[in-house]
Scaffold this motif. Structure first.
Motif, mmCIF file in Angstrom:
data_model
loop_
_atom_site.group_PDB
_atom_site.id
_atom_site.type_symbol
_atom_site.label_atom_id
_atom_site.label_comp_id
_atom_site.label_asym_id
_atom_site.label_seq_id
_atom_site.Cartn_x
_atom_site.Cartn_y
_atom_site.Cartn_z
ATOM 1 N N LEU A 201 -0.905 -6.128 9.250
ATOM 2 C CA LEU A 201 0.056 -5.113 9.669
ATOM 3 C C LEU A 201 -0.104 -4.785 11.155
ATOM 4 O O LEU A 201 0.887 -4.620 11.880
ATOM 5 N N ASN A 202 -1.351 -4.711 11.618
ATOM 6 C CA ASN A 202 -1.588 -4.445 13.040
ATOM 7 C C ASN A 202 -1.064 -5.594 13.900
ATOM 8 O O ASN A 202 -0.504 -5.371 14.980
ATOM 9 N N LEU A 203 -1.236 -6.839 13.429
ATOM 10 C CA LEU A 203 -0.711 -7.989 14.176
ATOM 11 C C LEU A 203 0.818 -7.931 14.263
ATOM 12 O O LEU A 203 1.402 -8.268 15.305
ATOM 13 N N ALA A 204 1.461 -7.516 13.172
ATOM 14 C CA ALA A 204 2.922 -7.379 13.205
ATOM 15 C C ALA A 204 3.340 -6.330 14.232
ATOM 16 O O ALA A 204 4.317 -6.521 14.983
ATOM 17 N N CYS A 205 2.594 -5.223 14.299
ATOM 18 C CA CYS A 205 2.868 -4.182 15.288
ATOM 19 C C CYS A 205 2.690 -4.724 16.701
ATOM 20 O O CYS A 205 3.526 -4.490 17.587
ATOM 21 N N MET A 206 1.625 -5.479 16.932
ATOM 22 C CA MET A 206 1.375 -6.049 18.255
ATOM 23 C C MET A 206 2.451 -7.061 18.650
ATOM 24 O O MET A 206 2.828 -7.170 19.818
ATOM 25 N N MET A 207 2.971 -7.812 17.655
ATOM 26 C CA MET A 207 4.014 -8.794 17.946
ATOM 27 C C MET A 207 5.266 -8.105 18.492
ATOM 28 O O MET A 207 5.876 -8.574 19.470
ATOM 29 N N ILE A 208 5.656 -6.986 17.890
ATOM 30 C CA ILE A 208 6.827 -6.258 18.380
ATOM 31 C C ILE A 208 6.549 -5.672 19.763
ATOM 32 O O ILE A 208 7.420 -5.680 20.635
ATOM 33 N N VAL B 45 10.710 0.038 15.078
ATOM 34 C CA VAL B 45 9.945 -0.860 14.204
ATOM 35 C C VAL B 45 8.448 -0.635 14.381
ATOM 36 O O VAL B 45 7.686 -0.620 13.397
ATOM 37 N N ILE B 46 8.004 -0.432 15.629
ATOM 38 C CA ILE B 46 6.572 -0.162 15.880
ATOM 39 C C ILE B 46 6.140 1.101 15.139
ATOM 40 O O ILE B 46 5.090 1.131 14.473
ATOM 41 N N GLY B 47 6.940 2.177 15.237
ATOM 42 C CA GLY B 47 6.602 3.418 14.542
ATOM 43 C C GLY B 47 6.587 3.267 13.040
ATOM 44 O O GLY B 47 5.712 3.815 12.349
ATOM 45 N N LEU B 48 7.548 2.482 12.491
ATOM 46 C CA LEU B 48 7.595 2.284 11.041
ATOM 47 C C LEU B 48 6.383 1.494 10.553
ATOM 48 O O LEU B 48 5.832 1.797 9.484
ATOM 49 N N ILE B 49 5.962 0.494 11.319
ATOM 50 C CA ILE B 49 4.762 -0.269 10.921
ATOM 51 C C ILE B 49 3.529 0.632 10.944
ATOM 52 O O ILE B 49 2.678 0.566 10.034
ATOM 53 N N GLN B 50 3.410 1.488 11.968
ATOM 54 C CA GLN B 50 2.287 2.426 11.997
ATOM 55 C C GLN B 50 2.339 3.387 10.810
ATOM 56 O O GLN B 50 1.295 3.748 10.245
ATOM 57 N N ALA B 51 3.548 3.790 10.393
ATOM 58 C CA ALA B 51 3.675 4.653 9.214
ATOM 59 C C ALA B 51 3.225 3.917 7.953
ATOM 60 O O ALA B 51 2.569 4.510 7.082
ATOM 61 N N VAL B 52 3.567 2.628 7.842
ATOM 62 C CA VAL B 52 3.109 1.829 6.690
ATOM 63 C C VAL B 52 1.581 1.728 6.683
ATOM 64 O O VAL B 52 0.944 1.800 5.618
#
Length: 498
Positions: free
Chosen positions: A107-114, A144-151
């Motif tokens: 999940l952190n990698l997905a956040c970093m990708m965005i 999208v970054i905020g939503l991933i952090q919420a997940v």
């Protein structure tokens, strides 16, 4: 379940489950180091569209600033600060979540990708400020970054063994979860509004993105005013005692992550300078053969001022990092206000490649030397004055924030004060000298770059001499005061006898 003496049984399944959970987790140090490095790179490369703005040597910089640079610089500062808001949320998030597993790492990698896509959206915003798609795309990425952090928050609270010990033993985990989600989702909500309004009224979209930066501090200020006027209720006091994920400026911040993010920004800014040298200062082989008769040294001599601008800019970045390093050696604990001032300083540090691009144009006999020097002085002044503000803020709460040897009144305090005051004073002095002595502006600028490193080397000697002089003057003044007091005592005694 296993039998024990006396006919009883012991339940081992929960214990085994707990052990399996811990075996599948790991410490988050490498993930945090990777994230800090990536975020510092992304925040810094935002300056590239600004620094690479083409200005013809015959074109006046005053017109160029108004037409080309001013809007780009404003958008750069805004996007840099929004990236640092995402970094600050990441810091607070992983103060709550101490352990990670494979799902959290992905999940952190997905956040970093965005996040790595943000510089491209900024380039669109800077190149086409009146077209809504750039700001729409930037806002969508921030959502999208905020939503991933919420997940990540929801997943962490669904697996409580990943949380820090204070929250694990707390009976208010639901309050913690909802409180953190509320704070994290404020930014995406404002970005959602900015994305909608980008198609109707672009200035309002920029205002909403600016609110992402100041909204936490604005709400805190409103709460403070409300408490002063109305008073604090018992429920509010209970909630304040439970909060560990806040924007309070006095709350401790991870000093290690502040240092890691800052070092990343300084390193990337220094690296960007040599990339420009490699790209723009390598002569074409055909030109070397035809114009310089195959002599590479003669061809490279044409780029002399570019090399001088590179070394001068690198020395400036290196010495500002040295001051930053010395400052945080004296700091025992960083507050959020100190972190905010540090981010503002780093925003101007990120602008130093622009200063390099402007001063490297001296080789082309540009008409913009004075303006370029003044822009460089302004960038250096603000980068260093915010460092000085960090020190001032630390002194206001020196019992908590500073190590004992660096507190007010000691030799190290005086030495740190001199270090921090050097760049603001010199850059401000060079700015005004170029206004008064415009004919010698280039000479003044290069002298400033040459003198400052030697001044840093001799600074401790100067501070010791100054302290010795001050002590001798104060001791003489004290002796005079003592003599005057003795004379007054003698006179009063003589009057009494008479």
């Amino acid at each position: 379940m296993e039998p024990v003496l006396g006919g009883g049984v012991v339940e081992l399944e929960p214990v085994r489950g707990r052990e399996l959970q811990l075996e599948s987790t790991q410490k988050s140090h490498r993930l945090l180091a990777y994230s800090d490095a990536l975020l510092s790179i992304i925040a810094t490369v935002m300056i590239l569209p600004v620094a690479h703005t083409k200005i013809h040597p015959d074109q006046k910089l005053g017109e160029s600033v108004q037409q080309l640079l001013l809007a780009k610089i404003a958008v750069y500062l805004m996007t840099f600060l929004i990236v640092t808001v995402a970094w600050a949320a990441h810091v607070r998030l992983f103060q709550v979540i101490e352990l990670i597993d494979d799902v959290l790492a992905l999940l952190n990698l997905a956040c970093m990708m965005i996040i790595t896509f943000l510089p491209y959206t900024f380039s669109l915003m800077a190149s086409f400020p009146e077209v809504p798609f750039g700001i729409f795309l930037f806002s969508v990425c921030a959502i999208v970054i905020g939503l991933i952090q919420a997940v990540i928050v929801v997943y962490g609270f669904y697996h409580p063994h990943l949380l820090n010990q204070q929250i694990q033993v707390s009976e208010n985990q639901n309050f913690y979860k909802h409180h953190i989600l509320k704070i994290i989702l404020r930014g995406p909500f404002l970005c959602f509004l900015a994305a909608i309004f980008s198609f109707f009224f672009i200035p309002l979209s920029y205002v909403l993105l600016g609110l992402v930066i100041i909204f936490p501090h604005l709400t805190r200020f409103i709460t403070w005013c409300k408490i002063k006027i109305v008073g604090q209720k018992d429920e509010d006091e209970e909630h304040l005692s439970l909060e560990t994920f806040t924007f309070y400026l006095s709350e401790p911040l991870s000093k290690e992550r502040v240092e890691a993010f800052s070092d990343g920004v300084y390193a990337i800014v220094a690296t960007l300078l040599i990339l420009d040298i490699c790209e723009d200062n390598v002569p074409d082989p055909k030109e070397v053969e035809e114009k310089f008769h195959g002599s590479l040294l003669k061809a490279l001599s044409e780029y002399g001022p570019n090399y001088l601008a590179y070394f001068g800019s690198f020395v400036t970045i290196g010495l500002l990092w040295f001051v930053h390093h010395s400052l945080f050696l004296y700091i025992a604990k960083a507050t959020r206000l100190m972190g905010l001032l540090n981010i503002l300083s780093l925003a101007f540090i990120g602008g130093l490649p622009l200063a390099y691009q402007l001063t490297s144009e001296f080789a082309e006999k540009s008409h913009n030397e004075i303006e370029a020097i003044q822009v460089s002085c302004v960038i250096t002044f603000f980068a260093s004055i915010f460092q000085f503000a960090i020190w001032t803020t630390a002194l206001l709460h020196e019992g908590e924030t500073l190590h004992p040897f660096a507190r007010y009144g000691g030799k190290e305090h005086a030495f740190m004060f001199a270090k921090l005051a050097l760049y603001p004073c010199v850059s401000l002095g060079a700015f005004f000298l170029t206004c008064l002595l415009s004919e010698f502006s280039t000479t003044i600028f290069h002298l400033m770059q040459i003198v400052i490193p030697f001044t840093f080397l001799a600074l401790r000697i100067f501070v010791r001499i100054a302290l010795t002089v001050i002590k001798s003057v104060t001791s003489l003044s004290r002796q005079k005061v003592v003599l005057l007091q003795e004379e007054e005592a003698c006179l009063s005694a003589g009057e009494t006898l008479s």
